[in-house]
Design a protein around this motif. Sequence first.
Motif, PDB file in Angstrom:
ATOM      1  N   LEU A  27      -7.587   1.826 -10.447  1.00  0.00           N
ATOM      2  CA  LEU A  27      -7.607   2.299  -9.060  1.00  0.00           C
ATOM      3  C   LEU A  27      -7.660   3.824  -8.999  1.00  0.00           C
ATOM      4  CD1 LEU A  27      -4.970  -0.083  -7.453  1.00  0.00           C
ATOM      5  CD2 LEU A  27      -7.440  -0.079  -7.020  1.00  0.00           C
ATOM      6  N   VAL A  28      -6.898   4.473  -9.855  1.00  0.00           N
ATOM      7  CA  VAL A  28      -6.887   5.940  -9.886  1.00  0.00           C
ATOM      8  C   VAL A  28      -8.199   6.464 -10.469  1.00  0.00           C
ATOM      9  CG1 VAL A  28      -5.744   7.974 -10.850  1.00  0.00           C
ATOM     10  CG2 VAL A  28      -4.376   6.070  -9.954  1.00  0.00           C
ATOM     11  N   VAL A  33      -7.319   5.109  -4.928  1.00  0.00           N
ATOM     12  CA  VAL A  33      -6.039   5.686  -4.506  1.00  0.00           C
ATOM     13  C   VAL A  33      -5.806   6.937  -5.361  1.00  0.00           C
ATOM     14  CG1 VAL A  33      -5.026   3.477  -3.780  1.00  0.00           C
ATOM     15  CG2 VAL A  33      -4.673   4.280  -6.102  1.00  0.00           C
ATOM     16  N   PRO A  34      -5.101   7.933  -4.801  1.00  0.00           N
ATOM     17  CA  PRO A  34      -4.867   9.144  -5.596  1.00  0.00           C
ATOM     18  C   PRO A  34      -3.868   8.935  -6.726  1.00  0.00           C
ATOM     19  CG  PRO A  34      -3.854   9.352  -3.426  1.00  0.00           C
ATOM     20  CD  PRO A  34      -4.635   8.067  -3.423  1.00  0.00           C
ATOM     21  N   ILE A  41       2.076  -1.481  -7.592  1.00  0.00           N
ATOM     22  CA  ILE A  41       1.242  -2.661  -7.351  1.00  0.00           C
ATOM     23  C   ILE A  41       2.110  -3.910  -7.250  1.00  0.00           C
ATOM     24  CG2 ILE A  41      -0.572  -4.141  -8.276  1.00  0.00           C
ATOM     25  CD1 ILE A  41      -1.884  -1.608  -9.358  1.00  0.00           C
ATOM     26  N   ARG A  42       3.103  -4.027  -8.101  1.00  0.00           N
ATOM     27  CA  ARG A  42       4.024  -5.175  -8.012  1.00  0.00           C
ATOM     28  C   ARG A  42       4.741  -5.191  -6.665  1.00  0.00           C
ATOM     29  NH1 ARG A  42       5.059  -8.285 -12.332  1.00  0.00           N
ATOM     30  NH2 ARG A  42       4.342  -7.577 -14.362  1.00  0.00           N
ATOM     31  N   LEU A  79      -9.892  -5.086  -6.578  1.00  0.00           N
ATOM     32  CA  LEU A  79     -10.451  -3.851  -6.033  1.00  0.00           C
ATOM     33  C   LEU A  79     -10.771  -3.994  -4.553  1.00  0.00           C
ATOM     34  CD1 LEU A  79     -12.808  -2.719  -8.936  1.00  0.00           C
ATOM     35  CD2 LEU A  79     -10.503  -1.885  -8.397  1.00  0.00           C
ATOM     36  N   ASP A  80     -11.305  -5.144  -4.154  1.00  0.00           N
ATOM     37  CA  ASP A  80     -11.612  -5.371  -2.733  1.00  0.00           C
ATOM     38  C   ASP A  80     -10.366  -5.235  -1.868  1.00  0.00           C
ATOM     39  OD1 ASP A  80     -14.269  -5.812  -3.358  1.00  0.00           O
ATOM     40  OD2 ASP A  80     -14.110  -7.999  -3.219  1.00  0.00           O
ATOM     41  N   PHE A  81      -9.238  -5.772  -2.332  1.00  0.00           N
ATOM     42  CA  PHE A  81      -7.998  -5.661  -1.578  1.00  0.00           C
ATOM     43  C   PHE A  81      -7.636  -4.191  -1.363  1.00  0.00           C
ATOM     44  CE2 PHE A  81      -3.467  -4.819  -1.554  1.00  0.00           C
ATOM     45  CZ  PHE A  81      -3.046  -5.573  -0.468  1.00  0.00           C
ATOM     46  N   PHE A  82      -7.690  -3.402  -2.419  1.00  0.00           N
ATOM     47  CA  PHE A  82      -7.296  -2.005  -2.290  1.00  0.00           C
ATOM     48  C   PHE A  82      -8.321  -1.175  -1.521  1.00  0.00           C
ATOM     49  CE2 PHE A  82      -4.163  -3.262  -5.367  1.00  0.00           C
ATOM     50  CZ  PHE A  82      -3.053  -2.548  -4.929  1.00  0.00           C
TER      51      PHE A  82
END
Length: 97
Positions: A27-28, A33-34, A41-42, A79-82
């Motif tokens: 993700l980073v 996300v930064p 995530i948990r 990835l779609d969720f985030f």
Amino acid sequence: MSPHNKQDQEETRLPPAVTFTSGAQLLVKLGIVPSITREGIRHIATSELYAETWPFGIDKPHPYGHAGNALLMATDPFLDFFRDVYRRQGPSQGAES
């Protein structure tokens, strides 16, 4: 592919599945996300705020996989969720990373 070519050294393909740790790193790396940790995530995965939209688990669109003691999540729905659902909260609201 040449190991001497910097472009060839960087992996461009996405893994088929991620763990909480590798998912946070991805993700980073992708700039979605930064910053975020596996614990972040948990927290999101078990948060009441995202209980209806988290895509993994029993009675969810995508089951968790297992590799040793680690839970696996399919990369694309992760990835779609985030990208589409997750909204990072500001410091006054309790950051989740």
